[in-house]
Each structure stands twice: as structure tokens, then as C-alpha cells.
Design an enzyme around this catalytic site. Structure first.
Site, mmCIF file in Angstrom:
data_model
loop_
_atom_site.group_PDB
_atom_site.id
_atom_site.type_symbol
_atom_site.label_atom_id
_atom_site.label_comp_id
_atom_site.label_asym_id
_atom_site.label_seq_id
_atom_site.Cartn_x
_atom_site.Cartn_y
_atom_site.Cartn_z
ATOM 1 N N HIS A 54 94.945 -39.633 -74.212
ATOM 2 C CA HIS A 54 94.870 -38.246 -73.913
ATOM 3 C C HIS A 54 96.395 -37.879 -74.211
ATOM 4 O O HIS A 54 96.547 -36.859 -74.776
ATOM 5 C CB HIS A 54 94.860 -38.146 -72.204
ATOM 6 C CG HIS A 54 95.245 -36.788 -71.624
ATOM 7 N ND1 HIS A 54 94.245 -35.840 -71.308
ATOM 8 C CD2 HIS A 54 96.415 -36.222 -71.316
ATOM 9 C CE1 HIS A 54 94.502 -34.762 -71.128
ATOM 10 N NE2 HIS A 54 96.149 -34.932 -70.910
ATOM 11 N N GLU A 55 97.447 -38.615 -73.800
ATOM 12 C CA GLU A 55 98.753 -38.600 -74.027
ATOM 13 C C GLU A 55 99.093 -38.656 -75.754
ATOM 14 O O GLU A 55 99.915 -37.736 -76.122
ATOM 15 C CB GLU A 55 99.804 -39.360 -73.490
ATOM 16 C CG GLU A 55 99.761 -39.261 -72.002
ATOM 17 C CD GLU A 55 100.035 -37.981 -71.181
ATOM 18 O OE1 GLU A 55 101.055 -37.355 -72.012
ATOM 19 O OE2 GLU A 55 99.671 -37.551 -70.307
ATOM 20 N N HIS A 57 98.327 -35.202 -77.256
ATOM 21 C CA HIS A 57 99.650 -34.202 -77.176
ATOM 22 C C HIS A 57 100.734 -34.668 -78.081
ATOM 23 O O HIS A 57 101.054 -33.741 -78.756
ATOM 24 C CB HIS A 57 99.991 -34.346 -75.788
ATOM 25 C CG HIS A 57 99.185 -33.835 -74.351
ATOM 26 N ND1 HIS A 57 98.604 -32.428 -74.765
ATOM 27 C CD2 HIS A 57 98.925 -34.279 -73.322
ATOM 28 C CE1 HIS A 57 98.067 -32.263 -73.712
ATOM 29 N NE2 HIS A 57 98.061 -33.344 -72.676
#
Length: 425
Positions: free
Chosen positions: A18-19, A22
Site C-alpha cells: 500500500h505504502e 503512494h
């Protein structure tokens, strides 16, 4: 122990993925990613490359991305802070050390009185304890600052901060985390289909297990036999199979199966059994959907299974409005740990399957329009597009703080409910 390892791996991987979403889009948007951390808590190791500090921290639970100018990013040097400045040949600051854990022998000691590391890029204060003269030093655009815990990160001038990127790029950066979770789910389900030798085909009936001593075992049925006909009647899904066996207890039944590409006809006599006070006809097998072994079906499974999970979660969320809110429909870290332990007992493939499902779940939940979640940030982006200007930092900070507080309360309630379910069942 297996459950703990499975929990750490599953939770850690889906959060890191997920990170990284970003991180990936922030880098391409020209936003400075000051730190990309694997794990939480005190750091064990760090390395700087291309403006980003990569850290490994002691708690192996996920990680985070620290973007310049984001709500959780601070770069202000408090007045009175003792710092050591490293200067280049032109007298420009290339590094500011505010940590007592790192020593710069050739640096200039400075008690900072003021600094501007965003716009004009300077730092001033009293050099060598001499408070009679305030000295100002220009700071290089790509200078670093060694923070109190000893981690060295690049300073964050305005032109590389999150808000300086275009609205479209900021939206992509906010969406990047959930997008990566969906991609992880899709790719993992595709891999699972290849490992299993095919994708589930619910229009077929396949023998999964055979009960010893029952008619099916005596007739020579084998696991992975695909049922084609019962007494000449075509069998599609599991319901068809059950329907064709009804009322045939004690009678001779011919069942045609497909085994390793060859058609075989097996003769069996079903028996009558009472299940839940109802009489049913059985031959002693557990059946499941068949497998579509085509290459296309295996690839397609990644998308269809991901979409199935998304629609199922949306149905649950919708039930909060139609059937009332219930904490029993939600699960927190305790529930994830329980699921991880159970999956670990069935083998690594079950753990990987659970990871894929949780990744899709995390991606979708993060898109909910709640402040502090990615969906809340995207909602603010939409508001900015409609208004033609962003919401002030103060208002956005208040909205995010309220959202974070509500999420924290919900997480506490969900975790407490998980504990209650754990010890009362």
C-alpha cells in the site's frame, strides 16, 4: 508461533505494498519522499538514495511513506535548538545536525534562533555560544537535516512539497496505495490459480473428498473426478448433482466422470441418510466446483475473484444502512490474527489466499470517504477541483484530526469486540 509469523507477514506485506503505491506515484509527481520505512518504531538501519532515506525499523509491522509537506511531516527547528552546520566551500549549509547521537567534527556549532527551510532557505543563530552576533547561513536546496533520532532526511522546500504538485498528480498519489492493494490481490489470485492447476468453475461438479466405506469409495470414485452425467442426465453445478441423486437410494445409478482427460462410467448404489432431521440421498462424497484449466481462465480468475471480494464488502457496508450497524460485521487486528492462525494451520497457500483477500479489503476500505483515509483525501481533492482552490491547511488539519479520532475510537471498539468474541466462544 505459525499464526504470529503468518500475521506479521500478511499484515506487513499488504501495508508495505500500500505504502509503495503512494511512494511510486509521489516520485513521479515530483513530490519529495523524505523517508520510506519498512517497519515501525526505533530504526535499525538507514540509507539515503536520490533524496529518499530508506529505513528499516524494529517492529516488523508494515511501514510508512513520509512525503514532503504532508500533514504528518514536520521540518521546523525549534528556537534554542543546538545544531551543527556542515558548509560547502561557498559557505552554504549542506547538512544540519540537530541530534546528539551523531557528531560532526568539522561542523559549525550554532544555537538556532530562526530558520526558513521552505521558502528562502536559511538558518540563523548564535555561533559558538556568542550571543552578541546573530549569524545567518544560506541553506542548499538539497541540504539534509539529521533529526533527533539520528535519521538523516532531505529538507523540504516548497517546490517539492505535496501541495506543489498538480491536482491530478496528487490524486494519483492518494489513489496509489489502494491501487497497489488491488493489484496485489489480482496478481496473487492469478498465481493461486496457476498453483492449483486452474480456476474454480462453479458450472461443474468435482469430487473433493471421498468418505471411506461409503458407496462412492466402493465404486472407485477418486478425488478431482469431474461429474458429467447421472443416469444419462447432464450435471452442471452442485445443485444439479444433488437433484439427480434424490429418490435413488438403494437403486443402481450410473455416473459418468472425467478423470485425467478420460471418460469413465462408475456404478454406485446411493444410500439414504438423515441430516438435520431431513432424509437425503448420498453416495459419500464431498463435492466442489470444478476447475477451468485454460490459461485464460487462470488469468481471468485474478480479476473475477478480486471483483467478487469488492462486491461482497460493498454489500456488507450497505447492510449498515439497511440492516443496522453492528461491530460483528467488522474485524480488527485480533480478528486478522485469528484468521492468520487458522490459515497457517491449512498451509502456506491458505495464508497467501488470505493475504490477497485482505489486500483487496484494505484497498477498498481506504477508499471510503472518511477523513484521514485515502478516500477522505481524494474527497478533499474533488472539493478542491470544484472550488478551484484547496481547502486551507488549518481546516484540512482539523478535518483530518477529527477523522483520525473517529477511526481510533472505531478501532478500539472493534478490537474490544474481537476480544469479547474470542473469549466467549
Amino acid at each position: 508461533m505459525k499464526g504470529i509469523i503468518a500475521f506479521i507477514l500478511v499484515f506487513g506485506i499488504i501495508v508495505l505494498v500500500h505504502e509503495f503505491g503512494h511512494y511510486f506515484f509521489a516520485k513521479r509527481a515530483g513530490i519529495l519522499v523524505r523517508e520510506f520505512s519498512i517497519g515501525m518504531g526505533p530504526k535499525l538501519f538507514w540509507h539515503r538514495s536520490h533524496g529518499t532515506t530508506y529505513t528499516i525499523r524494529i517492529l516488523p509491522l508494515g511501514g510508512y511513506v513520509r512525503m514532503a509537506g504532508a500533514a504528518d511531516d514536520e521540518d521546523e527547528i525549534e528556537p534554542g535548538t543546538m545544531a551543527t552546520l556542515v558548509l560547502n566551500d561557498a559557505g552554504v549549509v549542506t547538512s544540519i545536525n540537530t541530534s546528539d547521537k551523531v557528531t560532526n567534527v568539522n561542523g559549525v556549532p550554532l544555537q538556532v534562533s530562526k530558520s526558513d527551510l521552505e521558502k528562502e532557505l536559511w538558518v540563523e543563530g548564535y555561533e559558538n555560544g556568542d550571543e552578541s552576533v546573530v549569524k545567518r547561513y544560506p541553506v542548499d536546496h538539497d541540504a539534509t537535516i539529521i533529526e533527533h533520532d539520528g535519521t538523516e532526511v532531505q529538507i523540504a522546500p516548497l517546490n517539492v512539497q505535496f501541495q506543489s504538485a498538480s491536482l491530478g498528480r496528487r490524486m494519483l498519489t492518494n489513489f496509489g496505495g489502494p491501487l497497489n492493494n488491488f493489484l496485489l490481490g489480482i496478481i496473487t489470485f492469478i498465481i493461486i490459480a496457476f498453483v492449483n492447476g486452474g480456476a474454480p468453475n462453479n458450472s461443474q461438479t468435482m469430487i473433493a473428498q471421498i468418505e471411506p466405506g461409503m458407496p462412492a469409495a466402493q465404486a472407485g470414485f477418486k478425488a478431482k473426478d469431474v461429474v458429467q452425467t447421472v443416469d444419462g442426465q447432464r450435471v452442471g453445478d452442485i445443485t444439479d448433482f444433488s437433484k439427480h441423486l434424490q429418490n435413488k437410494a438403494g437403486k443402481t445409478v450410473k455416473i459418468q466422470v472425467l478423470r485425467n482427460g478420460q471418460t469413465k462410467t462408475l456404478t454406485v448404489k446411493p444410500v439414504a441418510r438423515t441430516v438435520d432431521k431431513k432424509q437425503v440421498t448420498q453416495i459419500g462424497v464431498a463435492v466442489t466446483g470444478g476447475l477451468d484449466t485454460s490459461f485464460t481462465a487462470k488469468l481471468k480468475y485474478g480479476f473475477t475473484e478480486t471483483w467478487y471480494i469488492i462486491t461482497h464488502i460493498l454489500q456488507i457496508l450497505g447492510s449498515f444502512f439497511t440492516g443496522g450497524f453492528s461491530l460483528n460485521k467488522l474485524g480488527g487486528p485480533v480478528a486478522i490474527y485469528q484468521a492468520s492462525s487458522q490459515a497457517a494451520s491449512f498451509g502456506w497457500l491458505s495464508v497467501v489466499t488470505m493475504m490477497a483477500s485482505l489486500s483487496v479489503n484494505l484497498g477498498l476500505m481506504n477508499l471510503l470517504p472518511i477523513p484521514a483515509l485515502d478516500g477522505g483525501k481524494l474527497l478533499l481533492n474533488v472539493v478542491e477541483a470544484v472550488r478551484g482552490k484547496p481547502i486551507s491547511e488549518e481546516k484540512e488539519g482539523v478535518i483530518t484530526l477529527i477523522g483520525f479520532g473517529l477511526l481510533l475510537l472505531l478501532m478500539i471498539a472493534v478490537t474490544w469486540n474481537d476480544f469479547q468474541r474470542l473469549f466467549t466462544h
